[in-house]
Design an enzyme around this catalytic site. Structure first.
Site, PDB file in Angstrom:
ATOM      1  N   THR A 187       0.825  -1.173   0.101  1.00 49.21           N
ATOM      2  CA  THR A 187      -0.043   0.125  -0.038  1.00 49.21           C
ATOM      3  C   THR A 187       0.907   1.169  -0.036  1.00 49.21           C
ATOM      4  OG1 THR A 187      -1.866  -1.093   1.113  1.00 49.21           O
ATOM      5  CG2 THR A 187      -1.817   1.065   1.332  1.00 49.21           C
ATOM      6  N   CYS A 243      26.317   5.572  10.023  1.00 46.27           N
ATOM      7  CA  CYS A 243      26.113   4.387  10.078  1.00 46.27           C
ATOM      8  C   CYS A 243      24.739   3.963  11.073  1.00 46.27           C
ATOM      9  CB  CYS A 243      27.374   3.390  10.711  1.00 46.27           C
ATOM     10  SG  CYS A 243      28.720   3.655   9.723  1.00 46.27           S
TER      11      CYS A 243
END
Ligand code: PLP
Length: 382
Positions: A236, A324
């Site tokens: 969706t 990171c």
């Protein structure tokens, strides 16, 4: 304390225009696949956003597939290179983001790294020679070169790369995540087969990205389920995020021509001030064409993590090269590909400006950085 935010390449703060558009979309609360009135209104919002994105990159509507992130768009493109276009060997630049690097290495295809210069620019001569020697048994060449690097801002000669790849009958994936809103990205001028984008890098929300695929670029779906996005990406649609993406992309692109030189002025002032006080600082990629908002630099002995932490305490949000997800910083692969010394690469800091940045922020940052540097690596130590 209000932080001065100088980390736009990680995420650029949500633009008010995007927030406003998303509020309206969220209040609709309907599924864009539903046939009733609210569903049709949600569908209309998605299709208007598609028109905006397609227009910004000079592509037809059907070229745009919305995804949940830039990473997903990159994964979809790499998978399409290998599993739809039949590329059994990929040539990827040494400075690609993990969103291309990791799926390429996981794809089952052989991977070769296109070298970059010490300024971080891909070696087009190497690529040309490699393509000349291509073995057709490996299928068409699959090549990935990003528009601009997230750490250094170095801009790649994509049109030159594309010409070589097309002449060799190959396919080119261009990660444009750091480019949209900062550079003119036109599918035809770039010559890309696949172009990937992400909303949150230009002041849109997290959770929306797009893959733009040229008519001749085959696509294979990765997510299976419903028939959304013409069957190319089941799930969706995140209507509000898509709407926010389009609103932010439009505003960023409209402001680009005025903002890019202004940001260059701020970035250059920052670098001059630091360079004048600290001759030991290296500015990565500074001799190459660069995004005007990005500065990446390092001083030996002033570790990235120490810099990020001490500047955070001083009220400045900056980043150690690639942010990171684990919060851990490792020596940057991109800087290492440029031949940077590993200890210097571990001292790299990235300052990335954007639509919220002011001269005062940048001046204050330069002063704070110099103070922090003097504390950790005094220049006139006995
Ligand atoms: N490609 C580049 C060049 C990026 O800088 C990033 C994000 O850091 C991505 C891809 C991944 O995009 P996203 O955060 O939307 O998954």
């Amino acid at each position: 304390m209000n932080q001065v935010y100088l980390d736009h390449n990680a995420t650029s703060p949500l633009r008010p225009v995007a927030l406003e558009a998303m509020r309206e979309a969220l209040s609709l609360g309907a599924n864009a696949s539903s046939v009733h009135g609210p569903g049709r209104r949600a569908r209309a919002l998605v299709e208007t956003a598609r028109e905006t994105l397609a227009g910004l990159v000079g592509a037809p509507l059907e070229a745009v597939t919305f995804t949940g992130s830039g990473t997903e768009a990159d994964n979809l493109a790499v998978s399409s290179l290998v599993n739809a276009a039949g590329c059994r060997r990929l040539l990827i630049s040494g400075v690609e983001h993990d969103a291309v690097w990791a799926p390429a290495h996981e794809s089952g295809a052989a991977v070769e790294i296109i070298p970059v210069s010490s300024e971080g620019v891909v070696d087009v001569g190497w690529l040309e020679a490699r393509l000349d020697a291509w073995d057709a048994v490996e299928g068409p060449p699959g090549v990935a070169v990003m528009v601009a690097n997230n750490e250094t801002g170095v801009i790649q000669p994509i049109a030159d790369v594309a010409r070589r790849v097309r002449d060799a009958g190959g396919y080119l994936l261009v990660d444009g995540v750091q480019g949209l809103g900062k550079l003119r990205l036109d599918m035809t001028a770039l010559g890309a087969h696949y172009l990937t984008l992400s909303a949150h890098k230009l002041g849109g929300p997290h959770g929306a990205g797009a893959l733009i695929a040229a008519a001749e670029a085959p696509l294979i779906r990765q997510l299976h389920g419903g028939g959304q996005e013409r069957g190319r990406r089941a799930g969706t649609e995140n209507v509000a995020a898509i709407v926010g993406f389009a609103a932010a992309a439009r505003e960023a692109s409209e402001a680009r021509e005025a903002q890019a030189p202004a940001l260059a002025g701020l970035r250059d002032a920052l670098e001059s001030r630091i360079a004048a006080a600290r001759p030991d600082v290296t500015f990565f990629g500074a001799q190459a064409p660069r995004l005007t908002n990005t500065s990446c630099f390092g001083a030996p002995g002033f570790a990235s993590e120490t810099q990020v932490m001490s500047l955070d305490l001083a009220g400045f949000a900056v980043s150690a090269g690639a942010a990171c997800s684990s919060g851990k910083v490792k020596a940057s692969r991109a800087l290492m590909a440029m031949g940077a010394d590993e200890t210097l690469a571990a001292c790299a800091l990235r300052v990335s400006l954007g639509w919220t940045s002011t001269a005062r922020d940048v001046e204050a940052f330069a002063a704070a950085w110099l103070t922090a540097a003097e504390r950790v690596i005094p220049q006139h130590a006995a």
